[in-house]
Motif scaffolding. Structure first.
Motif, PDB file in Angstrom:
ATOM      1  N   GLU A   1       0.826  -1.207   0.000  1.00  0.00           N
ATOM      2  CA  GLU A   1       0.000   0.000   0.000  1.00  0.00           C
ATOM      3  C   GLU A   1       0.860   1.256   0.000  1.00  0.00           C
ATOM      4  OE1 GLU A   1      -2.823   2.280   3.267  1.00  0.00           O
ATOM      5  OE2 GLU A   1      -2.889   0.078   3.188  1.00  0.00           O
ATOM      6  N   VAL A   2       1.945   1.244   0.758  1.00  0.00           N
ATOM      7  CA  VAL A   2       2.804   2.435   0.812  1.00  0.00           C
ATOM      8  C   VAL A   2       3.911   2.384  -0.241  1.00  0.00           C
ATOM      9  CG1 VAL A   2       2.303   2.866   3.236  1.00  0.00           C
ATOM     10  CG2 VAL A   2       4.278   1.477   2.640  1.00  0.00           C
ATOM     11  N   MET A   3       4.286   1.181  -0.683  1.00  0.00           N
ATOM     12  CA  MET A   3       5.299   1.049  -1.737  1.00  0.00           C
ATOM     13  C   MET A   3       4.765   1.519  -3.081  1.00  0.00           C
ATOM     14  SD  MET A   3       7.562  -2.445  -1.440  1.00  0.00           S
ATOM     15  CE  MET A   3       8.939  -2.177  -2.549  1.00  0.00           C
ATOM     16  N   GLY A   4       3.482   1.246  -3.341  1.00  0.00           N
ATOM     17  CA  GLY A   4       2.899   1.572  -4.632  1.00  0.00           C
ATOM     18  C   GLY A   4       2.949   0.370  -5.566  1.00  0.00           C
ATOM     19  N   ASN A   5       2.343   0.524  -6.734  1.00  0.00           N
ATOM     20  CA  ASN A   5       2.202  -0.617  -7.641  1.00  0.00           C
ATOM     21  C   ASN A   5       3.042  -0.503  -8.907  1.00  0.00           C
ATOM     22  OD1 ASN A   5       0.840   1.403  -8.930  1.00  0.00           O
ATOM     23  ND2 ASN A   5      -1.179   0.431  -8.860  1.00  0.00           N
ATOM     24  N   ASP A   6       4.110   0.268  -8.856  1.00  0.00           N
ATOM     25  CA  ASP A   6       5.024   0.362  -9.992  1.00  0.00           C
ATOM     26  C   ASP A   6       5.558  -1.034 -10.321  1.00  0.00           C
ATOM     27  OD1 ASP A   6       7.506   0.747 -11.530  1.00  0.00           O
ATOM     28  OD2 ASP A   6       7.260   2.868 -11.083  1.00  0.00           O
ATOM     29  N   ALA A   7       5.421  -1.433 -11.585  1.00  0.00           N
ATOM     30  CA  ALA A   7       5.816  -2.789 -11.986  1.00  0.00           C
ATOM     31  C   ALA A   7       7.285  -3.063 -11.716  1.00  0.00           C
ATOM     32  CB  ALA A   7       5.516  -2.993 -13.472  1.00  0.00           C
ATOM     33  N   ARG A   8       8.121  -2.031 -11.735  1.00  0.00           N
ATOM     34  CA  ARG A   8       9.565  -2.218 -11.546  1.00  0.00           C
ATOM     35  C   ARG A   8       9.922  -2.705 -10.142  1.00  0.00           C
ATOM     36  NH1 ARG A   8      11.844   3.461 -12.632  1.00  0.00           N
ATOM     37  NH2 ARG A   8       9.975   3.914 -11.392  1.00  0.00           N
ATOM     38  N   LEU A   9       9.006  -2.596  -9.213  1.00  0.00           N
ATOM     39  CA  LEU A   9       9.260  -3.027  -7.843  1.00  0.00           C
ATOM     40  C   LEU A   9       9.144  -4.536  -7.686  1.00  0.00           C
ATOM     41  CD1 LEU A   9       7.094  -0.279  -6.105  1.00  0.00           C
ATOM     42  CD2 LEU A   9       9.590  -0.304  -6.265  1.00  0.00           C
ATOM     43  N   ARG A  10       8.640  -5.207  -8.707  1.00  0.00           N
ATOM     44  CA  ARG A  10       8.302  -6.618  -8.614  1.00  0.00           C
ATOM     45  C   ARG A  10       9.389  -7.498  -9.219  1.00  0.00           C
ATOM     46  NH1 ARG A  10       2.914  -6.502  -7.252  1.00  0.00           N
ATOM     47  NH2 ARG A  10       2.556  -8.688  -7.779  1.00  0.00           N
ATOM     48  N   LEU A  11       9.597  -8.636  -8.597  1.00  0.00           N
ATOM     49  CA  LEU A  11      10.644  -9.560  -9.031  1.00  0.00           C
ATOM     50  C   LEU A  11      10.364 -10.097 -10.427  1.00  0.00           C
ATOM     51  CD1 LEU A  11      13.228 -11.181  -8.380  1.00  0.00           C
ATOM     52  CD2 LEU A  11      11.743 -12.937  -7.366  1.00  0.00           C
ATOM     53  N   ASP A  12       9.150 -10.507 -10.691  1.00  0.00           N
ATOM     54  CA  ASP A  12       8.831 -11.103 -11.982  1.00  0.00           C
ATOM     55  C   ASP A  12       9.132 -10.130 -13.123  1.00  0.00           C
ATOM     56  OD1 ASP A  12       7.437 -13.449 -13.420  1.00  0.00           O
ATOM     57  OD2 ASP A  12       6.346 -11.706 -14.174  1.00  0.00           O
ATOM     58  N   TYR A  13       8.761  -8.860 -12.952  1.00  0.00           N
ATOM     59  CA  TYR A  13       9.046  -7.846 -13.971  1.00  0.00           C
ATOM     60  C   TYR A  13      10.544  -7.749 -14.209  1.00  0.00           C
ATOM     61  CZ  TYR A  13       9.613  -3.288 -16.172  1.00  0.00           C
ATOM     62  OH  TYR A  13       9.986  -2.274 -17.031  1.00  0.00           O
ATOM     63  N   CYS A  14      11.309  -7.676 -13.136  1.00  0.00           N
ATOM     64  CA  CYS A  14      12.767  -7.529 -13.257  1.00  0.00           C
ATOM     65  C   CYS A  14      13.396  -8.723 -13.967  1.00  0.00           C
ATOM     66  CB  CYS A  14      13.392  -7.348 -11.875  1.00  0.00           C
ATOM     67  SG  CYS A  14      12.941  -5.810 -11.046  1.00  0.00           S
ATOM     68  N   LEU A  15      12.967  -9.925 -13.598  1.00  0.00           N
ATOM     69  CA  LEU A  15      13.561 -11.121 -14.181  1.00  0.00           C
ATOM     70  C   LEU A  15      13.237 -11.251 -15.661  1.00  0.00           C
ATOM     71  CD1 LEU A  15      12.971 -13.734 -11.332  1.00  0.00           C
ATOM     72  CD2 LEU A  15      15.097 -12.568 -11.916  1.00  0.00           C
ATOM     73  N   ARG A  16      12.062 -10.772 -16.072  1.00  0.00           N
ATOM     74  CA  ARG A  16      11.633 -10.961 -17.462  1.00  0.00           C
ATOM     75  C   ARG A  16      12.035  -9.804 -18.377  1.00  0.00           C
ATOM     76  NH1 ARG A  16       8.724 -15.491 -17.652  1.00  0.00           N
ATOM     77  NH2 ARG A  16       7.704 -16.222 -15.749  1.00  0.00           N
ATOM     78  N   THR A  17      12.472  -8.693 -17.832  1.00  0.00           N
ATOM     79  CA  THR A  17      12.796  -7.540 -18.679  1.00  0.00           C
ATOM     80  C   THR A  17      14.276  -7.179 -18.689  1.00  0.00           C
ATOM     81  OG1 THR A  17      12.318  -5.972 -16.883  1.00  0.00           O
ATOM     82  CG2 THR A  17      10.495  -6.538 -18.375  1.00  0.00           C
ATOM     83  N   THR A  18      15.032  -7.577 -17.674  1.00  0.00           N
ATOM     84  CA  THR A  18      16.456  -7.231 -17.611  1.00  0.00           C
ATOM     85  C   THR A  18      17.244  -8.079 -18.610  1.00  0.00           C
ATOM     86  OG1 THR A  18      16.234  -6.690 -15.267  1.00  0.00           O
ATOM     87  CG2 THR A  18      18.470  -7.008 -16.117  1.00  0.00           C
ATOM     88  N   LYS A  19      18.044  -7.418 -19.446  1.00  0.00           N
ATOM     89  CA  LYS A  19      18.802  -8.146 -20.462  1.00  0.00           C
ATOM     90  C   LYS A  19      19.942  -8.940 -19.844  1.00  0.00           C
ATOM     91  CE  LYS A  19      17.734  -5.141 -24.383  1.00  0.00           C
ATOM     92  NZ  LYS A  19      18.297  -4.261 -25.444  1.00  0.00           N
ATOM     93  N   GLU A  20      20.752  -8.285 -19.022  1.00  0.00           N
ATOM     94  CA  GLU A  20      21.886  -8.957 -18.396  1.00  0.00           C
ATOM     95  C   GLU A  20      21.858  -8.711 -16.896  1.00  0.00           C
ATOM     96  OE1 GLU A  20      25.683  -8.248 -20.125  1.00  0.00           O
ATOM     97  OE2 GLU A  20      24.945  -8.384 -22.186  1.00  0.00           O
TER      98      GLU A  20
END
Length: 308
Positions: free
Chosen positions: A219-238
């Motif tokens: 609730e206080v962190m917010g819902n920015d997709a970049r905060l989530r592990l799945d987003y990071c693992l699937r979008t980071t190139k290296e």
């Protein structure tokens, strides 16, 4: 811990200014580095813990002994930034601060250090990121989201505070009346535009625990997709190599949550070199360990393949 600080010279710098407020970064230069001999130094960036709610740069309550020893042993300069704290800020605000910090590291920091220590230069091709708890989360986010940081290896302890790590994020509940009331009271008194950059431990620890118990961290962190592990693992190139450490009796970051995070990383990004160290102890179990302790010595062999 305190006995090691006299072995460093501390330099306080401003890495950005927002709304008239200076954001500080502290640099620790090992006194073992001669003031005469020219030296190219690797960089060890440290992010402080505190659940993204409290903490301050280079605070003894959070900074372990072994990163200081590691910096000394590698002639590395430690750099640690302030960042905006929740709930006055949200997760996206904090990521903005971390991005600005990394830009500053690669543009202004070398000039600032050489201006004060003309014999020293920073080797920005040899950067490692380390942090405890929320600091470990930010070290990992640096590797995931900011390739311009050029992080060679990540060292993160009890750090699985991703909103989509199921075993870390409980469902919100109305049954915890005392905890919910504490959170509500604090949120209601925040004035628009308020920024908080430094709150020493243990201030606000009850607020941190209440956020966790009630499941209101997101609730206080917010819902920015970049905060989530799945987003990071699937979008980071290296993704840089990672060493992750966890205590078996951790009451703040359950071992099961870190197990889940590590399993996801290995499943989705199996090419990433990863060492997972599990040791007995609670949150902050590694605070007084030294590099000579066997499990840390093993971890440093892994780290040493990539840094400095």
């Amino acid at each position: 811990m305190a006995s090691l600080f006299p072995r460093f010279d501390r330099i306080t710098l401003v890495y950005k200014t927002l709304g008239g407020t200076d954001f500080l970064a502290a640099a620790l230069v090992p006194k073992s580095l001669s003031t005469e001999e020219k030296k190219s130094c690797p960089v060890l960036v440290h992010f402080h813990g505190g659940g993204l709610v409290n903490g301050s740069i280079l605070e003894p309550a959070y900074l372990c002994q072994w990163p200081l020893e590691l910096a000394e042993s590698k002639d590395a300069i430690i750099v640690s930034p302030e960042y905006r704290l929740m709930p006055e800020a949200n997760g996206a605000d904090i990521l903005e601060d971390i991005k600005d910090f990394w830009t500053w590291v690669h543009t202004t920091l070398p000039i600032a250090i050489s201006g004060l220590r003309p014999n020293l230069t920073l080797d920005l091709d040899r950067i490692a990121a380390v942090g405890e708890s929320a600091g470990g989360y930010l070290a990992m986010q640096s590797g995931f989201l900011f390739p311009e940081a050029k992080v060679r290896v990540i060292m993160a302890q009890y750090c699985a505070m991703y909103p989509d790590v199921r075993r870390y994020t409980p469902h919100a509940t109305d049954l915890l009346e005392k905890e919910n009331a504490l959170v509500d009271t604090y949120l209601k008194q925040i004035k628009p535009g308020t920024m908080r950059l430094s709150t020493p431990f243990p201030t606000m620890i009850d607020f941190v625990i209440s956020l966790l118990k009630t499941g209101r961290k997101e609730e206080v962190m917010g819902n920015d997709a970049r905060l989530r592990l799945d987003y990071c693992l699937r979008t980071t190139k290296e993704i840089p190599p990672m060493w992750i450490a966890q205590g078996t009796e951790d009451h703040i970051m359950p071992k099961e949550a870190t197990d889940e995070m590590v399993e996801k990383i290995k499943k989705i990004r199996h090419e990433v070199p990863l060492l997972y160290s599990v040791q007995p102890g609670d949150h902050g179990f590694d605070k007084d360990y030294k590099l000579c302790d066997p499990w840390l010595a093993e971890a440093m062999v892994f780290v040493g393949k990539y840094w400095p």
